[in-house]
Design an enzyme around this catalytic site. Structure first.
Site, PDB file in Angstrom:
ATOM      1  N   ASP A 205      37.588 -50.097  67.263  1.00  0.00           N
ATOM      2  CA  ASP A 205      38.494 -51.239  67.186  1.00  0.00           C
ATOM      3  C   ASP A 205      39.676 -51.215  68.163  1.00  0.00           C
ATOM      4  O   ASP A 205      39.945 -52.183  68.839  1.00  0.00           O
ATOM      5  CB  ASP A 205      39.066 -51.338  65.766  1.00  0.00           C
ATOM      6  CG  ASP A 205      37.978 -51.394  64.710  1.00  0.00           C
ATOM      7  OD1 ASP A 205      36.794 -51.448  65.066  1.00  0.00           O
ATOM      8  OD2 ASP A 205      38.324 -51.384  63.519  1.00  0.00           O
ATOM      9  N   GLU A 440      36.966 -39.111  57.877  1.00  0.00           N
ATOM     10  CA  GLU A 440      36.573 -40.243  58.717  1.00  0.00           C
ATOM     11  C   GLU A 440      36.646 -39.855  60.200  1.00  0.00           C
ATOM     12  O   GLU A 440      35.743 -40.148  60.977  1.00  0.00           O
ATOM     13  CB  GLU A 440      37.529 -41.404  58.421  1.00  0.00           C
ATOM     14  CG  GLU A 440      37.203 -42.712  59.101  1.00  0.00           C
ATOM     15  CD  GLU A 440      38.240 -43.784  58.768  1.00  0.00           C
ATOM     16  OE1 GLU A 440      39.238 -43.474  58.074  1.00  0.00           O
ATOM     17  OE2 GLU A 440      38.054 -44.923  59.218  1.00  0.00           O
TER      18      GLU A 440
HETATM   19  C1  2M8 Z   1      36.642 -49.679  61.079  1.00  0.00           C
HETATM   20  O1  2M8 Z   1      36.768 -51.074  61.257  1.00  0.00           O
HETATM   21  C2  2M8 Z   1      37.274 -51.917  60.213  1.00  0.00           C
HETATM   22  C3  2M8 Z   1      37.143 -53.359  60.714  1.00  0.00           C
HETATM   23  O2  2M8 Z   1      35.783 -53.660  60.879  1.00  0.00           O
HETATM   24  C4  2M8 Z   1      38.719 -51.627  59.855  1.00  0.00           C
HETATM   25  O3  2M8 Z   1      39.425 -50.923  60.587  1.00  0.00           O
HETATM   26  O4  2M8 Z   1      39.161 -52.131  58.807  1.00  0.00           O
HETATM   27  C5  2M8 Z   1      35.902 -49.127  62.318  1.00  0.00           C
HETATM   28  O5  2M8 Z   1      36.014 -47.734  62.349  1.00  0.00           O
HETATM   29  C6  2M8 Z   1      34.438 -49.561  62.291  1.00  0.00           C
HETATM   30  O6  2M8 Z   1      33.727 -48.957  63.330  1.00  0.00           O
HETATM   31  C7  2M8 Z   1      33.786 -49.227  60.957  1.00  0.00           C
HETATM   32  O7  2M8 Z   1      32.510 -49.795  60.912  1.00  0.00           O
HETATM   33  C8  2M8 Z   1      34.612 -49.741  59.772  1.00  0.00           C
HETATM   34  C9  2M8 Z   1      34.101 -49.229  58.419  1.00  0.00           C
HETATM   35  O8  2M8 Z   1      33.915 -47.839  58.462  1.00  0.00           O
HETATM   36  O9  2M8 Z   1      35.979 -49.327  59.884  1.00  0.00           O
END
Ligand code: 2M8
Length: 468
Positions: A205, A440
């Protein structure tokens, strides 16, 4: 948070043969709690996945991400195939039940049982319910890297039984439709590559790769005072995207939503249009995987092979920077390559038909001081050039080490005949979890755990690494 968990450096030699006693000492010394032995690590991973299982899918994290995410489910399925093959197929099936009529696989599938505010931005912000061709369940309108065909193929190889074959047969048309959406609707430049319309579509992101294109998105951090961010109540704000990032994320979502999530005429005014090397590498790898799946389910692999070759050729033509010796995103609003060197640029290694010259260049890049891949790694693989002045070891995709990008690079190293480097990377990744648990992401110097402490794709990909 264990961000300050101390100065312990990850000894990358833990793992493979070395996740035994030496790993035990380190994990105990670090006091953060990953088990030391392979059986204990495996148990931790299975327990993490079991705890995150939610009726027909796995949430990435109970706290930070309580819904279903697209590429998370693909990575999770790869790991589940080792221990709960039935769930691996359910994971993918539930995601594809939310596929839109146009073929797009939404990046978030919202769990209707959760309270409003369980995640921001929630369904009310996306407003997909009234969009023609959307499923009954609320979803986002964006996509994520299409790693699902590769995941389905690997899941089947891990558990090649009749249930798996039947699941592959059911998934195949949906995977084809996913690719068709990307090829037909998202080739904004008409060059054979997919254009992403939001940094969230990259999965990385707040990568420095998006700094230049994001700088052109008009937004003020102050607008965030009108919203309540959910992520910063569960994670340290210094480890997450900034308020200005979020203001821009929301502005781009609003632009796409107000355009009815249509991909027509995006080039006329959409504020973020980028061709990403990782996304397009996944797009090409999906055609390679579909060729194999087609053979397994009695389909024709030929068209998939042809499309795969065309995607690799387009990647080389449009995103390879010969002077840098790596792949770089192309900002379609300026038609220029972004010069930041990120792990995204290494992803085309997963393409089996990447020519030797470029594959060799990527191996040089991976081994450089920027990324430090080695047979014996002294620090984990970062997501950004660690020699860059704006490298941030704590902030999300701007430096920390993540298991999914490491897993993709390792897959690429194996694909291009570098088993020793792949083994070094594997040891390093297993060492991270041994030291800190299923976090994570990880501090790229100390290996301390960051973000969610019980993260599903870390657990799943660990299972895959342990099984190899
Ligand atoms: C993260 O993205 C989400 C938005 O989609 C967030 O920050 O709220 C990223 O690390 C993404 O790659 C990942 O798929 C998601 C859920 O783990 O979190």
């Amino acid at each position: 948070m264990t961000a300050d968990a101390g100065p312990t450096r990850v000894d990358a030699t833990a793992g493979v043969d070395g996740i035994g006693d030496a790993g035990a000492t380190r994990a105990e010394a670090a006091g953060t709690g990953g088990p030391a032995d392979p059986a204990g690590l495996r148990r931790l991973a299975v327990d993490t996945l079991d705890a995150n299982w939610e009726h027909d899918h796995t949430v990435p994290s109970r706290t930070l991400y309580p819904h279903q995410w697209s590429w998370d489910s693909a990575f999770i399925a790869i790991g589940l195939a080792h221990v709960r093959p039935d769930r691996a197929w359910r994971e993918l099936a539930s995601l594809f039940r939310a596929q839109w009529a146009d073929g797009r696989v939404p990046h978030i599938v919202f769990n209707p049982a959760l309270r409003v505010g369980a995640y921001f931005p929630g369904p009310e912000m996306w407003g997909t319910a009234d969009v023609p061709g959307t499923p009954a369940v609320a979803t986002s309108g964006l996509v994520q890297p299409p790693v699902h065909a590769l995941a389905a193929l690997l899941a089947y190889r891990r558990a090649p039984d009749t249930t798996g074959l039947a699941a592959l047969r059911r998934l195949y048309p949906a995977l084809v439709a996913q690719q068709r959406y990307l090829a037909d609707r998202r080739d904004v430049a008409g060059d054979g590559l997919v254009c992403i319309v939001h940094p969230w579509e990259s999965g990385l992101d707040n990568s420095p790769a998006w700094d230049d294109p994001m700088a052109a998105v008009p937004a003020e951090a102050a607008v965030m005072s009108a919203y309540r961010r959910h992520d910063t109540t569960h994670a340290d704000a210094a480890h997450r995207p900034t308020d200005l990032d979020y203001a821009r994320y929301l502005a781009i979502v609003a632009a796409y939503r107000d355009h009815g999530y249509s991909d027509r005429e995006l080039s006329a005014g959409h504020p973020f249009l980028v061709e990403c090397p990782l996304f397009n590498a996944a797009f090409g790898a999906a055609e390679h995987a579909l060729a194999e799946i087609a053979t397994l389910v009695g389909g024709d692999p030929g068209p998939h092979r042809d499309r795969a070759a065309r995607i690799t050729e387009a990647l080389l033509r449009r995103l390879y920077a010969p002077n840098a010796g790596t792949f770089q995103p192309r900002d379609l609003r300026t038609d220029r390559l972004v010069s930041a060197r990120t792990v995204l640029g290494l992803a085309p290694l997963i393409l089996p038909d990447l020519p030797t010259r470029q594959a060799d260049a990527l191996v040089v890049e991976a081994r450089s001081a920027r990324f430090g891949v080695a047979r014996r790694m002294d620090r984990p693989l970062p997501t950004y050039d660690r020699t860059a002045p704006d490298f941030e070891p704590l902030r999300y995709w701007r430096g920390p080490s993540w298991l999914n990008t490491g897993w993709l690079v390792r897959h690429g190293l194996l694909t291009h005949g570098h088993p020793d480097l792949a083994a070094g990377l594997r040891r390093s990744m297993i060492g991270l979890v041994t030291q800190a648990g299923c976090h994570e992401y990880f501090h790229p110097d100390t290996g301390a755990g960051l973000g969610s402490p019980a993260f599903s794709w870390t657990a799943a990909l660990l299972l895959d690494l342990l099984a190899d």
